[in-house]
Design an enzyme around this catalytic site. Structure first.
Site, PDB file in Angstrom:
ATOM      1  N   GLY A 171      18.256  23.081   2.007  1.00  0.00           N
ATOM      2  CA  GLY A 171      17.030  23.485   2.441  1.00  0.00           C
ATOM      3  C   GLY A 171      16.179  23.428   1.609  1.00  0.00           C
ATOM      4  CB  CYS A 172      13.016  24.311   0.940  1.00  0.00           C
ATOM      5  SG  CYS A 172      12.185  24.745   2.220  1.00  0.00           S
ATOM      6  CG  ASN A 173      13.211  28.814   2.846  1.00  0.00           C
ATOM      7  OD1 ASN A 173      12.680  29.740   2.551  1.00  0.00           O
ATOM      8  ND2 ASN A 173      13.757  28.673   3.769  1.00  0.00           N
ATOM      9  CB  VAL A 174      19.319  26.983   0.392  1.00  0.00           C
ATOM     10  CG1 VAL A 174      20.832  26.869  -0.033  1.00  0.00           C
ATOM     11  CG2 VAL A 174      19.274  27.399   1.909  1.00  0.00           C
TER      12      VAL A 174
END
Length: 348
Positions: A150-153
């Protein structure tokens, strides 16, 4: 010999970004692009910036249309990838840009996503330092099934993992607040993403630990060596189309100095082509990584609070999604890891 590639979900932001990167990749040929409601339309009609791919027409997203390719990228909503990819042959390299194969814990999947659990694939974050030594890239060599983070991850993990692996910060009191561009919410029409709603405003969402990326962050930081990982993560939607600026903080371990902190991050990322620690006193902006596969990190120690402050910037569509997918493909196929991937951003 050029590798044949199909991209499922080619009409969305993530699929479009995969195509933009692959269009400049010297070792692949994009032969098939698929969509759902846009099937039958020329690709250029829904992705008008992809002029070099104007010859392609979107077809239905079916196993039959995706079969027979060397590589298949899947950029579909969660729950849709798993039911599709289980029908693809073992000889095909399949790279899922969605969430269906990221989590190793079925209970986490049930709590944060729900529906059928399709199992974890090889995780596509090459730079992740691992508890036992080495990096996640070692596990990507020769892989046939890859789950893109995931991008936030990605922004939080790359920001905090060096401190956890080197044991200079505690892993049980992590806090991250992210400024997130609107493309992270996808291309579907949503009222809160209209220009008149988002312009001139910043709005938190998924407050109180409800964001679906929470278990993935804990999973990564545990893999990096964390014990009892606890993270409070709050994303904030801001009026920009691309980018994530993550401000992550953690409590310092007893006796750790500011020099120890900087040394840990420098050692971790000294030879990484796409992760760069900025000089002391410098901090990144999202504009610095626009269109690039780079992650920029600024580092400081808040002595009054006894915490480290890490600020990381990525383009959520490149390093946060499509760039990680292509980078992982390169590793899996034995190609140079940086092939087809921009290190430089676009300015102004």
């Amino acid at each position: 010999m050029s590798l044949s590639v199909a991209v499922a979900g080619a009409s969305g932001y993530a699929g479009g970004e995969v195509l933009r990167l692959l269009a400049a990749h010297p070792d692949v040929t994009i032969t098939t692009v698929t969509a759902h409601s846009n099937a039958g339309q020329p690709l250029i009609q829904v992705q008008p910036h992809l002029r070099s791919l104007a010859h392609l027409t979107l077809v239905e997203t079916t196993p039959e249309n995706l079969s027979g390719h060397d590589v298949v990228f899947v950029a579909l909503p969660h729950g849709k990838s798993g039911e599709l990819t289980e029908h693809l042959g073992d000889d095909t390299l399949v790279i899922d840009c969605g969430a269906d194969h990221r989590l190793t814990d079925e209970a986490d999947w049930a709590k944060y996503y729900g529906g059928e659990f399709y199992g974890a694939w090889t995780y596509g974050l090459p730079e992740l330092p691992l508890r036992a030594g080495g990096r996640q890239r070692d596990n990507l060599l020769g892989a046939k099934r890859i789950a893109v983070p995931g991008c936030n991850v990605t922004a939080i993990t790359l920001g905090l993992a060096p401190g956890i692996q080197s044991e200079v910060i505690r892993s049980d009191d992590l806090v991250a607040v992210l400024a997130v561009g609107t493309s992270g919410a996808g291309k579907s029409l949503k009222t809160h993403l209209l220009a008149s709603e988002i312009h001139g405003s910043a709005a938190p969402y998924a407050v109180g630990g409800s964001h679906r990326h929470n278990p993935e962050i804990r999973q990564n930081l545990t893999a990096a060596g964390g014990e009892g990982v606890s993270v409070s993560f709050t994303p904030v939607l801001v009026p920009m189309s691309r980018g994530i600026l993550a401000t992550s903080t953690a409590v310092l371990q007893p006796g750790v100095s500011a020099a120890d902190v900087r040394a840990a991050w420098q050692l971790t990322y000294a030879h990484e082509p796409f992760v760069h620690l900025l000089p002391e006193g410098e901090f990144p902006k999202t504009a610095d990584v626009l269109g690039s596969n780079s992650t920029l990190i600024g580092l400081a120690v808040d002595e009054a609070a006894d915490r480290v402050v890490v600020i990381s910037a990525i383009d959520n569509l490149v390093k946060g999604t499509a760039g990680a997918a292509v980078q992982s493909m390169n590793l899996a196929l034995g190609l140079p890891e940086t092939t087809g991937l921009p290190m430089d951003g676009v300015a102004p």
